[in-house]
Design a protein around this motif. Structure first.
Motif, PDB file in Angstrom:
ATOM      1  N   MET A 154       0.826  -1.181   0.000  1.00  0.00           N
ATOM      2  CA  MET A 154       0.000   0.000   0.000  1.00  0.00           C
ATOM      3  C   MET A 154       0.879   1.258   0.000  1.00  0.00           C
ATOM      4  SD  MET A 154      -3.016   1.226   2.605  1.00  0.00           S
ATOM      5  CE  MET A 154      -4.047  -0.169   2.256  1.00  0.00           C
ATOM      6  N   LEU A 155       1.957   1.238   0.771  1.00  0.00           N
ATOM      7  CA  LEU A 155       2.855   2.395   0.799  1.00  0.00           C
ATOM      8  C   LEU A 155       3.497   2.631  -0.566  1.00  0.00           C
ATOM      9  CD1 LEU A 155       4.538   1.949   4.294  1.00  0.00           C
ATOM     10  CD2 LEU A 155       3.037   3.819   3.581  1.00  0.00           C
ATOM     11  N   ALA A 156       3.809   1.567  -1.277  1.00  0.00           N
ATOM     12  CA  ALA A 156       4.401   1.720  -2.610  1.00  0.00           C
ATOM     13  C   ALA A 156       3.419   2.413  -3.545  1.00  0.00           C
ATOM     14  CB  ALA A 156       4.803   0.350  -3.165  1.00  0.00           C
ATOM     15  N   GLU A 157       2.131   2.063  -3.444  1.00  0.00           N
ATOM     16  CA  GLU A 157       1.123   2.709  -4.282  1.00  0.00           C
ATOM     17  C   GLU A 157       0.968   4.179  -3.916  1.00  0.00           C
ATOM     18  OE1 GLU A 157      -2.525   0.500  -4.166  1.00  0.00           O
ATOM     19  OE2 GLU A 157      -1.497  -1.379  -4.572  1.00  0.00           O
ATOM     20  N   LEU A 158       0.943   4.481  -2.626  1.00  0.00           N
ATOM     21  CA  LEU A 158       0.830   5.869  -2.177  1.00  0.00           C
ATOM     22  C   LEU A 158       2.044   6.686  -2.614  1.00  0.00           C
ATOM     23  CD1 LEU A 158      -0.606   5.419   1.415  1.00  0.00           C
ATOM     24  CD2 LEU A 158      -1.775   6.412  -0.564  1.00  0.00           C
ATOM     25  N   ARG A 159       3.199   6.076  -2.574  1.00  0.00           N
ATOM     26  CA  ARG A 159       4.423   6.750  -3.026  1.00  0.00           C
ATOM     27  C   ARG A 159       4.322   7.117  -4.495  1.00  0.00           C
ATOM     28  NH1 ARG A 159       9.562   3.081  -2.920  1.00  0.00           N
ATOM     29  NH2 ARG A 159       8.173   2.064  -4.345  1.00  0.00           N
ATOM     30  N   THR A 160       3.809   6.207  -5.296  1.00  0.00           N
ATOM     31  CA  THR A 160       3.643   6.460  -6.726  1.00  0.00           C
ATOM     32  C   THR A 160       2.643   7.587  -6.972  1.00  0.00           C
ATOM     33  OG1 THR A 160       4.161   4.162  -7.220  1.00  0.00           O
ATOM     34  CG2 THR A 160       3.024   5.404  -8.931  1.00  0.00           C
ATOM     35  N   VAL A 161       1.525   7.571  -6.245  1.00  0.00           N
ATOM     36  CA  VAL A 161       0.525   8.627  -6.392  1.00  0.00           C
ATOM     37  C   VAL A 161       1.129   9.979  -6.012  1.00  0.00           C
ATOM     38  CG1 VAL A 161      -1.663   9.520  -5.496  1.00  0.00           C
ATOM     39  CG2 VAL A 161      -1.453   7.097  -6.069  1.00  0.00           C
ATOM     40  N   ALA A 162       1.842  10.030  -4.902  1.00  0.00           N
ATOM     41  CA  ALA A 162       2.460  11.279  -4.458  1.00  0.00           C
ATOM     42  C   ALA A 162       3.472  11.770  -5.489  1.00  0.00           C
ATOM     43  CB  ALA A 162       3.123  11.093  -3.097  1.00  0.00           C
ATOM     44  N   ALA A 163       4.248  10.879  -6.057  1.00  0.00           N
ATOM     45  CA  ALA A 163       5.233  11.261  -7.072  1.00  0.00           C
ATOM     46  C   ALA A 163       4.541  11.808  -8.318  1.00  0.00           C
ATOM     47  CB  ALA A 163       6.110  10.064  -7.430  1.00  0.00           C
ATOM     48  N   ASN A 164       3.452  11.159  -8.736  1.00  0.00           N
ATOM     49  CA  ASN A 164       2.714  11.608  -9.921  1.00  0.00           C
ATOM     50  C   ASN A 164       2.067  12.977  -9.712  1.00  0.00           C
ATOM     51  OD1 ASN A 164       3.398   9.294 -11.286  1.00  0.00           O
ATOM     52  ND2 ASN A 164       1.478   8.251 -10.840  1.00  0.00           N
ATOM     53  N   LEU A 170       5.760  14.718   0.597  1.00  0.00           N
ATOM     54  CA  LEU A 170       4.900  13.595   0.962  1.00  0.00           C
ATOM     55  C   LEU A 170       5.475  12.293   0.428  1.00  0.00           C
ATOM     56  CD1 LEU A 170       2.337  12.485   2.236  1.00  0.00           C
ATOM     57  CD2 LEU A 170       1.132  13.051   0.104  1.00  0.00           C
ATOM     58  N   ARG A 171       5.971  12.312  -0.802  1.00  0.00           N
ATOM     59  CA  ARG A 171       6.599  11.121  -1.376  1.00  0.00           C
ATOM     60  C   ARG A 171       7.787  10.676  -0.540  1.00  0.00           C
ATOM     61  NH1 ARG A 171      10.982   9.877  -3.381  1.00  0.00           N
ATOM     62  NH2 ARG A 171      11.633  12.023  -3.585  1.00  0.00           N
ATOM     63  N   TYR A 172       8.589  11.630  -0.096  1.00  0.00           N
ATOM     64  CA  TYR A 172       9.759  11.316   0.726  1.00  0.00           C
ATOM     65  C   TYR A 172       9.343  10.662   2.049  1.00  0.00           C
ATOM     66  CZ  TYR A 172      13.703  12.030   3.853  1.00  0.00           C
ATOM     67  OH  TYR A 172      14.700  11.841   4.770  1.00  0.00           O
ATOM     68  N   LEU A 173       8.338  11.226   2.714  1.00  0.00           N
ATOM     69  CA  LEU A 173       7.891  10.666   3.992  1.00  0.00           C
ATOM     70  C   LEU A 173       7.308   9.267   3.822  1.00  0.00           C
ATOM     71  CD1 LEU A 173       6.282  13.872   5.524  1.00  0.00           C
ATOM     72  CD2 LEU A 173       8.456  12.799   6.179  1.00  0.00           C
ATOM     73  N   ILE A 174       6.553   9.066   2.742  1.00  0.00           N
ATOM     74  CA  ILE A 174       6.010   7.732   2.469  1.00  0.00           C
ATOM     75  C   ILE A 174       7.137   6.764   2.164  1.00  0.00           C
ATOM     76  CG2 ILE A 174       4.600   6.398   0.849  1.00  0.00           C
ATOM     77  CD1 ILE A 174       2.782   8.905   0.646  1.00  0.00           C
ATOM     78  N   GLU A 175       8.138   7.212   1.451  1.00  0.00           N
ATOM     79  CA  GLU A 175       9.315   6.376   1.154  1.00  0.00           C
ATOM     80  C   GLU A 175      10.006   5.935   2.443  1.00  0.00           C
ATOM     81  OE1 GLU A 175      12.252   4.427  -1.162  1.00  0.00           O
ATOM     82  OE2 GLU A 175      10.472   5.446  -1.907  1.00  0.00           O
ATOM     83  N   MET A 176      10.154   6.852   3.385  1.00  0.00           N
ATOM     84  CA  MET A 176      10.795   6.506   4.659  1.00  0.00           C
ATOM     85  C   MET A 176       9.964   5.474   5.429  1.00  0.00           C
ATOM     86  SD  MET A 176      13.679   8.026   4.806  1.00  0.00           S
ATOM     87  CE  MET A 176      13.714   7.623   3.071  1.00  0.00           C
ATOM     88  N   GLY A 185       9.735  -2.241   5.710  1.00  0.00           N
ATOM     89  CA  GLY A 185      10.510  -3.352   5.168  1.00  0.00           C
ATOM     90  C   GLY A 185      11.568  -3.842   6.142  1.00  0.00           C
ATOM     91  N   ASP A 186      12.211  -2.909   6.836  1.00  0.00           N
ATOM     92  CA  ASP A 186      13.214  -3.283   7.839  1.00  0.00           C
ATOM     93  C   ASP A 186      12.586  -4.061   8.988  1.00  0.00           C
ATOM     94  OD1 ASP A 186      15.116  -1.989   6.331  1.00  0.00           O
ATOM     95  OD2 ASP A 186      15.344  -0.271   7.685  1.00  0.00           O
ATOM     96  N   ILE A 187      11.409  -3.658   9.410  1.00  0.00           N
ATOM     97  CA  ILE A 187      10.711  -4.348  10.502  1.00  0.00           C
ATOM     98  C   ILE A 187      10.326  -5.756  10.057  1.00  0.00           C
ATOM     99  CG2 ILE A 187       8.573  -4.393  11.859  1.00  0.00           C
ATOM    100  CD1 ILE A 187       8.802  -1.282  11.954  1.00  0.00           C
TER     101      ILE A 187
END
Length: 60
Positions: A1-11, A17-23, A29-31
């Motif tokens: 879901m975060l990957a999709e939100l990141r794509t939407v924010a980038a578009n 917002l894209r940066y925060l979603i990326e973090m 993923g680390d968890i």
């Protein structure tokens, strides 16, 4: 879901917002991989739970 939100924010050109979603994506993923604990609450200093007194009125 975060990957999709990141794509939407980038578009939409929402770079911050894209940066925060990326973090959040990287941390999740680390968890999941066990590289980072789910919570850092147990690692905090015990003194942080001590309530602070509210400042009283200053008499001049």
């Amino acid at each position: 879901m975060l990957a999709e939100l990141r794509t939407v924010a980038a578009n939409e050109g929402a770079d911050m917002l894209r940066y925060l979603i990326e973090m959040a994506y990287v941390e999740a993923g680390d968890i999941q991989s066990g590289q980072r604990p789910f919570s850092i609450r147990r690692d905090r200093d015990a003194a942080t739970g001590v309530p602070l007194k509210a400042a009283g009125k200053i008499k001049l």
